[in-house]
Design a protein around this motif. Structure first.
Motif, PDB file in Angstrom:
ATOM      1  N   LEU A   8       0.864  -1.172   0.000  1.00  0.00           N
ATOM      2  CA  LEU A   8       0.000   0.000   0.000  1.00  0.00           C
ATOM      3  C   LEU A   8       0.886   1.202   0.000  1.00  0.00           C
ATOM      4  O   LEU A   8       1.617   1.423   0.944  1.00  0.00           O
ATOM      5  CB  LEU A   8      -0.720  -0.027   1.264  1.00  0.00           C
ATOM      6  CG  LEU A   8      -2.184   0.065   1.318  1.00  0.00           C
ATOM      7  CD1 LEU A   8      -2.794   0.864   2.084  1.00  0.00           C
ATOM      8  CD2 LEU A   8      -2.940  -0.836   0.890  1.00  0.00           C
ATOM      9  N   TRP A  89       1.453  -2.393  -7.360  1.00  0.00           N
ATOM     10  CA  TRP A  89       0.420  -1.574  -6.711  1.00  0.00           C
ATOM     11  C   TRP A  89      -0.362  -0.784  -7.754  1.00  0.00           C
ATOM     12  O   TRP A  89      -1.591  -0.712  -7.713  1.00  0.00           O
ATOM     13  CB  TRP A  89       1.063  -0.645  -5.695  1.00  0.00           C
ATOM     14  CG  TRP A  89       0.152   0.383  -5.114  1.00  0.00           C
ATOM     15  CD1 TRP A  89       0.104   1.708  -5.419  1.00  0.00           C
ATOM     16  CD2 TRP A  89      -0.864   0.192  -4.119  1.00  0.00           C
ATOM     17  NE1 TRP A  89      -0.862   2.358  -4.686  1.00  0.00           N
ATOM     18  CE2 TRP A  89      -1.471   1.443  -3.885  1.00  0.00           C
ATOM     19  CE3 TRP A  89      -1.313  -0.935  -3.410  1.00  0.00           C
ATOM     20  CZ2 TRP A  89      -2.503   1.611  -2.962  1.00  0.00           C
ATOM     21  CZ3 TRP A  89      -2.348  -0.753  -2.494  1.00  0.00           C
ATOM     22  CH2 TRP A  89      -2.927   0.497  -2.272  1.00  0.00           C
ATOM     23  N   HIS A  93      -4.729  -0.889  -9.363  1.00  0.00           N
ATOM     24  CA  HIS A  93      -5.659   0.199  -9.673  1.00  0.00           C
ATOM     25  C   HIS A  93      -5.993   0.258 -11.155  1.00  0.00           C
ATOM     26  O   HIS A  93      -7.091   0.682 -11.531  1.00  0.00           O
ATOM     27  CB  HIS A  93      -5.081   1.524  -9.172  1.00  0.00           C
ATOM     28  CG  HIS A  93      -5.021   1.597  -7.689  1.00  0.00           C
ATOM     29  ND1 HIS A  93      -3.930   1.148  -6.971  1.00  0.00           N
ATOM     30  CD2 HIS A  93      -5.924   2.019  -6.772  1.00  0.00           C
ATOM     31  CE1 HIS A  93      -4.167   1.299  -5.681  1.00  0.00           C
ATOM     32  NE2 HIS A  93      -5.370   1.814  -5.534  1.00  0.00           N
ATOM     33  N   THR A 139      -3.826   7.332  -6.517  1.00  0.00           N
ATOM     34  CA  THR A 139      -3.309   6.040  -6.054  1.00  0.00           C
ATOM     35  C   THR A 139      -2.061   6.196  -5.197  1.00  0.00           C
ATOM     36  O   THR A 139      -1.314   5.241  -5.010  1.00  0.00           O
ATOM     37  CB  THR A 139      -2.982   5.146  -7.264  1.00  0.00           C
ATOM     38  OG1 THR A 139      -1.945   5.765  -8.059  1.00  0.00           O
ATOM     39  CG2 THR A 139      -4.211   4.939  -8.135  1.00  0.00           C
ATOM     40  N   ASN A 161      -8.960   8.580  -2.920  1.00  0.00           N
ATOM     41  CA  ASN A 161      -7.521   8.316  -2.908  1.00  0.00           C
ATOM     42  C   ASN A 161      -7.201   7.013  -2.197  1.00  0.00           C
ATOM     43  O   ASN A 161      -7.761   6.707  -1.142  1.00  0.00           O
ATOM     44  CB  ASN A 161      -6.753   9.448  -2.236  1.00  0.00           C
ATOM     45  CG  ASN A 161      -5.277   9.403  -2.581  1.00  0.00           C
ATOM     46  OD1 ASN A 161      -4.908   9.340  -3.752  1.00  0.00           O
ATOM     47  ND2 ASN A 161      -4.419   9.421  -1.568  1.00  0.00           N
ATOM     48  N   GLY A 162      -6.277   6.275  -2.777  1.00  0.00           N
ATOM     49  CA  GLY A 162      -5.891   4.983  -2.221  1.00  0.00           C
ATOM     50  C   GLY A 162      -4.809   5.126  -1.184  1.00  0.00           C
ATOM     51  O   GLY A 162      -3.656   4.819  -1.434  1.00  0.00           O
ATOM     52  N   SER A 163      -5.188   5.558  -0.015  1.00  0.00           N
ATOM     53  CA  SER A 163      -4.393   5.704   1.198  1.00  0.00           C
ATOM     54  C   SER A 163      -4.474   7.128   1.699  1.00  0.00           C
ATOM     55  O   SER A 163      -4.719   8.068   0.937  1.00  0.00           O
ATOM     56  CB  SER A 163      -2.917   5.313   1.012  1.00  0.00           C
ATOM     57  OG  SER A 163      -2.232   6.294   0.290  1.00  0.00           O
ATOM     58  N   TYR A 174      -9.438   5.253   0.922  1.00  0.00           N
ATOM     59  CA  TYR A 174      -9.646   3.821   1.136  1.00  0.00           C
ATOM     60  C   TYR A 174      -8.308   3.128   1.368  1.00  0.00           C
ATOM     61  O   TYR A 174      -7.302   3.446   0.751  1.00  0.00           O
ATOM     62  CB  TYR A 174     -10.376   3.178  -0.050  1.00  0.00           C
ATOM     63  CG  TYR A 174      -9.619   3.213  -1.352  1.00  0.00           C
ATOM     64  CD1 TYR A 174      -8.832   2.146  -1.769  1.00  0.00           C
ATOM     65  CD2 TYR A 174      -9.696   4.336  -2.188  1.00  0.00           C
ATOM     66  CE1 TYR A 174      -8.134   2.182  -2.957  1.00  0.00           C
ATOM     67  CE2 TYR A 174      -9.000   4.388  -3.375  1.00  0.00           C
ATOM     68  CZ  TYR A 174      -8.227   3.307  -3.756  1.00  0.00           C
ATOM     69  OH  TYR A 174      -7.525   3.354  -4.938  1.00  0.00           O
ATOM     70  N   ILE A 175      -8.337   2.211   2.323  1.00  0.00           N
ATOM     71  CA  ILE A 175      -7.239   1.283   2.547  1.00  0.00           C
ATOM     72  C   ILE A 175      -7.895  -0.078   2.775  1.00  0.00           C
ATOM     73  O   ILE A 175      -9.085  -0.246   2.538  1.00  0.00           O
ATOM     74  CB  ILE A 175      -6.346   1.695   3.738  1.00  0.00           C
ATOM     75  CG1 ILE A 175      -7.126   1.647   5.054  1.00  0.00           C
ATOM     76  CG2 ILE A 175      -5.733   3.048   3.520  1.00  0.00           C
ATOM     77  CD1 ILE A 175      -6.239   1.779   6.267  1.00  0.00           C
ATOM     78  N   TRP A 299      -4.866  -7.641  -4.196  1.00  0.00           N
ATOM     79  CA  TRP A 299      -5.732  -6.563  -3.716  1.00  0.00           C
ATOM     80  C   TRP A 299      -6.654  -6.130  -4.860  1.00  0.00           C
ATOM     81  O   TRP A 299      -6.205  -5.865  -5.972  1.00  0.00           O
ATOM     82  CB  TRP A 299      -4.918  -5.368  -3.235  1.00  0.00           C
ATOM     83  CG  TRP A 299      -3.661  -5.686  -2.459  1.00  0.00           C
ATOM     84  CD1 TRP A 299      -2.454  -5.088  -2.609  1.00  0.00           C
ATOM     85  CD2 TRP A 299      -3.492  -6.628  -1.379  1.00  0.00           C
ATOM     86  NE1 TRP A 299      -1.536  -5.600  -1.723  1.00  0.00           N
ATOM     87  CE2 TRP A 299      -2.142  -6.548  -0.950  1.00  0.00           C
ATOM     88  CE3 TRP A 299      -4.334  -7.542  -0.752  1.00  0.00           C
ATOM     89  CZ2 TRP A 299      -1.626  -7.339   0.074  1.00  0.00           C
ATOM     90  CZ3 TRP A 299      -3.816  -8.336   0.268  1.00  0.00           C
ATOM     91  CH2 TRP A 299      -2.492  -8.220   0.678  1.00  0.00           C
ATOM     92  N   TRP A 301      -9.838  -3.535  -5.979  1.00  0.00           N
ATOM     93  CA  TRP A 301     -10.584  -2.324  -5.614  1.00  0.00           C
ATOM     94  C   TRP A 301     -11.815  -2.090  -6.497  1.00  0.00           C
ATOM     95  O   TRP A 301     -12.659  -1.248  -6.179  1.00  0.00           O
ATOM     96  CB  TRP A 301      -9.675  -1.097  -5.730  1.00  0.00           C
ATOM     97  CG  TRP A 301      -8.304  -1.289  -5.163  1.00  0.00           C
ATOM     98  CD1 TRP A 301      -7.122  -1.305  -5.843  1.00  0.00           C
ATOM     99  CD2 TRP A 301      -7.950  -1.506  -3.788  1.00  0.00           C
ATOM    100  NE1 TRP A 301      -6.063  -1.506  -4.990  1.00  0.00           N
ATOM    101  CE2 TRP A 301      -6.543  -1.638  -3.718  1.00  0.00           C
ATOM    102  CE3 TRP A 301      -8.692  -1.606  -2.605  1.00  0.00           C
ATOM    103  CZ2 TRP A 301      -5.864  -1.870  -2.528  1.00  0.00           C
ATOM    104  CZ3 TRP A 301      -8.014  -1.834  -1.416  1.00  0.00           C
ATOM    105  CH2 TRP A 301      -6.616  -1.957  -1.386  1.00  0.00           C
ATOM    106  N   MET A 305     -15.034   0.529  -5.919  1.00  0.00           N
ATOM    107  CA  MET A 305     -15.054   1.754  -6.713  1.00  0.00           C
ATOM    108  C   MET A 305     -16.330   1.868  -7.528  1.00  0.00           C
ATOM    109  O   MET A 305     -16.869   2.966  -7.715  1.00  0.00           O
ATOM    110  CB  MET A 305     -13.841   1.804  -7.638  1.00  0.00           C
ATOM    111  CG  MET A 305     -12.555   2.199  -6.953  1.00  0.00           C
ATOM    112  SD  MET A 305     -11.260   2.576  -8.158  1.00  0.00           S
ATOM    113  CE  MET A 305      -9.863   2.751  -7.049  1.00  0.00           C
TER     114      MET A 305
END
Length: 406
Positions: A8, A89, A93, A139, A161-163, A174-175, A299, A301, A305
């Motif tokens: 992450l 990572w 996304h 991301t 936003n991813g983190s 989101y995490i 992972w 998403w 989303m």
């Protein structure tokens, strides 16, 4: 026509930051399903009393009440901090972006790769907004400050936003409880190591990577109390040269199985070349270690989303801090190799079901590797406390020279 189906990089930069997180909300349970099943589930949810509550007195959706066509084309702009083809990572996304295009009606997505945080990412986000994007997806933790400022400037745009740790009414972060997947692969590693010495290549010793490492170590301890998890930090999320050096060092020290929390494929390639068992991260890395990968933590998403897209379409998007878990379909394991015995697979699947039923990863009593009690008996570590870890379980050899003392 399709109706919307249901690194992450994000660092929780310090305990002080984590303490600001809005830990409530956004625990929607979207099971991991096929596209058709997700579509059916979303359509069913739209007919519930709760969904009806978002309509105006005249039966219109909030979007219709605001003068927006609920069947309009929704444009979504994605920003990637790395090149997708070289970063696992980022690939998670990209998979989410493609999922939206395949499973949502009337959406158009755009992407820009290799954009660092700073003026450049703000420029790209403004260009997306000027081009009519209603949703901006970032991301990288490095984007968050710029998103927060733009969220105030553009209250009608949804930012995701991813983190991160701070939200707005129109900005969600989101995490995921990635420690769940790590625990499952830790169980596997504990069973399959032959020398009780497992290598773990990680990125930067901040709370989220530490949480994932401890999740893995807890799984190892559950199946093999004698095994040690030897950790090396690359101090980067994607540095193939350093990642390969870490892998070779751990193998030279006698580790017979390597797990990673990194975005490059370098460790997978080293393990393949040297004949060492490997567990991947973020996406299925089998193409880089076809004979040595046991499985990979994956992972996902896209389904979550898709629900955010539908909320924007209907005019009821609400920013929140969202911690996804195994029930959201965000956490899974890649196909097991033939080297994983059926009894180990059965054990992992049984534990997966326990997580789905609400069991936590970090359950007391838990001590750290200095002997300090961290989680008393009868208690569990979740939420803010789990996301601010700066300590290691007893079976972890952490090799963190500058570890803080508390």
């Amino acid at each position: 026509m399709k109706k919307c189906g249901k690194k992450l990089i994000g660092l929780l930069m310090a305990a002080a930051m984590v303490s600001t997180m809005a830990l409530s909300g956004c625990k929607e349970k979207a099971p991991e399903t096929t596209a058709a099943e997700t579509k059916a589930q979303t359509e069913a949810e739209q007919n519930t009393p709760e969904a009806a509550g978002t309509e105006s007195a005249g039966g219109e959706s909030q979007a219709q009440a605001d003068g927006k066509d609920p069947n309009r084309l929704i444009k979504i702009g994605f920003l990637f901090s790395n090149v997708i083809s070289t970063d696992a990572w980022a690939q998670t996304h990209e998979n989410a972006r493609l999922y939206l295009e395949e499973n949502c009606e009337n959406v158009e997505t755009f992407k820009v790769e290799n954009i660092a945080g700073g003026a450049d990412c703000e420029r790209v986000m403004r260009e997306y907004i000027n081009d009519g994007c209603e949703i901006i997806v970032g991301t990288s933790f490095d984007y968050l400050d710029y998103m927060l400022a733009l969220a105030d400037e553009y209250p009608d745009i949804a930012f995701i936003n991813g983190s991160g740790y701070e939200t707005k009414d129109n900005l969600s972060v989101y995490i995921a409880k990635l420690e769940q997947g790590r625990y499952l692969t830790g169980m596997m590693a504990g069973e399959l190591t032959e020398v009780d010495k497992i290598g773990y290549c990680s990125s930067i010793p901040f709370p989220d990577p530490i949480k994932q490492l401890n999740g893995f170590a807890a799984g190892v301890a559950a199946t093999n109390p004698d095994a040690k998890v030897v950790t090396l930090w690359s101090n980067s999320f994607n540095d193939p040269t350093t990642d390969a050096l870490c892998a070779n060092t751990l193998i030279d020290q006698g580790c017979d199985l390597i797990c990673i929390d990194l975005s490059s494929s370098a460790v997978a390639q080293v393990c393949e070349e040297r004949g060492v068992k490997f567990i991947g991260s973020s996406v299925d890395m089998r193409e880089f270690a076809p004979t040595q990968q046991l499985t990979s933590n994956c992972w996902t998403w896209g389904p979550w989303m898709a629900k955010q897209v539908e909320a924007v379409r209907e005019g009821n998007f609400k920013g929140a801090w969202c911690e996804l878990d195994i029930n959201d379909g965000a956490i899974s394991l890649a196909d097991y190799s033939d080297a994983v015995p059926q009894n180990v697979i059965d054990m992992i699947e049984e534990q997966k079901q326990k997580f789905m039923d609400g069991e936590e990863v970090f359950v007391g009593p838990l001590y750290d590797n200095t002997g300090k009690l961290r989680v008393p008996e009868g208690e569990s570590l979740t939420g803010e406390a789990a996301n601010s870890m700066q300590w290691f379980l007893p079976n972890v050899i952490d090799n963190w020279a500058d570890k803080p003392v508390d």
